[in-house]
Scaffold this motif. Structure first.
Motif, PDB file in Angstrom:
ATOM      1  N   ILE A  38       2.647   4.895   7.184  1.00  0.00           N
ATOM      2  CA  ILE A  38       1.307   5.389   7.521  1.00  0.00           C
ATOM      3  C   ILE A  38       0.400   5.365   6.297  1.00  0.00           C
ATOM      4  O   ILE A  38      -0.739   4.900   6.366  1.00  0.00           O
ATOM      5  CB  ILE A  38       1.391   6.805   8.126  1.00  0.00           C
ATOM      6  CG1 ILE A  38       2.074   6.742   9.496  1.00  0.00           C
ATOM      7  CG2 ILE A  38       0.007   7.440   8.237  1.00  0.00           C
ATOM      8  CD1 ILE A  38       2.492   8.093  10.044  1.00  0.00           C
ATOM      9  N   ALA A  39       0.887   5.849   5.156  1.00  0.00           N
ATOM     10  CA  ALA A  39       0.071   5.897   3.929  1.00  0.00           C
ATOM     11  C   ALA A  39      -0.371   4.510   3.491  1.00  0.00           C
ATOM     12  O   ALA A  39      -1.464   4.342   2.947  1.00  0.00           O
ATOM     13  CB  ALA A  39       0.865   6.584   2.812  1.00  0.00           C
ATOM     14  N   GLU A  40       0.463   3.501   3.750  1.00  0.00           N
ATOM     15  CA  GLU A  40       0.131   2.131   3.354  1.00  0.00           C
ATOM     16  C   GLU A  40      -0.657   1.398   4.443  1.00  0.00           C
ATOM     17  O   GLU A  40      -0.975   0.224   4.296  1.00  0.00           O
ATOM     18  CB  GLU A  40       1.416   1.376   3.015  1.00  0.00           C
ATOM     19  CG  GLU A  40       2.116   1.946   1.783  1.00  0.00           C
ATOM     20  CD  GLU A  40       3.438   1.258   1.490  1.00  0.00           C
ATOM     21  OE1 GLU A  40       3.537   0.036   1.700  1.00  0.00           O
ATOM     22  OE2 GLU A  40       4.366   1.956   1.049  1.00  0.00           O
ATOM     23  N   GLY A  41      -0.952   2.096   5.537  1.00  0.00           N
ATOM     24  CA  GLY A  41      -1.727   1.481   6.624  1.00  0.00           C
ATOM     25  C   GLY A  41      -0.941   0.438   7.396  1.00  0.00           C
ATOM     26  O   GLY A  41      -1.517  -0.433   8.033  1.00  0.00           O
ATOM     27  N   LEU A  42       0.381   0.512   7.352  1.00  0.00           N
ATOM     28  CA  LEU A  42       1.240  -0.492   7.974  1.00  0.00           C
ATOM     29  C   LEU A  42       1.714  -0.041   9.358  1.00  0.00           C
ATOM     30  O   LEU A  42       2.899   0.026   9.639  1.00  0.00           O
ATOM     31  CB  LEU A  42       2.439  -0.790   7.062  1.00  0.00           C
ATOM     32  CG  LEU A  42       2.077  -1.310   5.675  1.00  0.00           C
ATOM     33  CD1 LEU A  42       3.314  -1.419   4.806  1.00  0.00           C
ATOM     34  CD2 LEU A  42       1.363  -2.649   5.780  1.00  0.00           C
TER      35      LEU A  42
END
Length: 86
Positions: A38-42
């Motif tokens: 989630i933090a990496e937008g993946l």
């Protein structure tokens, strides 16, 4: 097939899978694993189960950002919400 990674990261895992024409992945894990993706937008879609049970200890569930609620379904005391990334 055993896949060897030079580094263990969310992006590296997805890069290797994409090179093998694997375009859809279900990530199963705990709060730490999910929060990394989630933090990496993946992420494209997420299903969130909101249960009636509460836990007094442990790692808090990650928070989705940039999301659109697609469905909201109630099953007894539990709720399942389907989100898409915007």
């Amino acid at each position: 097939e055993i896949i060897t990674l030079e580094e263990i990261s969310s992006a590296q895992i997805l890069t290797v899978l994409h090179a093998k024409n694997i375009i859809s992945v279900f990530i199963e894990g705990g709060a730490y694993t999910h929060s990394q993706f989630i933090a990496e937008g993946l992420w494209d879609e997420a299903y969130q189960l909101i249960g009636s049970s509460t836990f007094k200890k442990g790692i808090a569930a990650p928070t989705l950002t940039h999301k659109t609620l697609m469905t909201h379904e109630v099953y007894g005391k539990d709720i399942i919400q389907h989100y898409r990334k915007t």
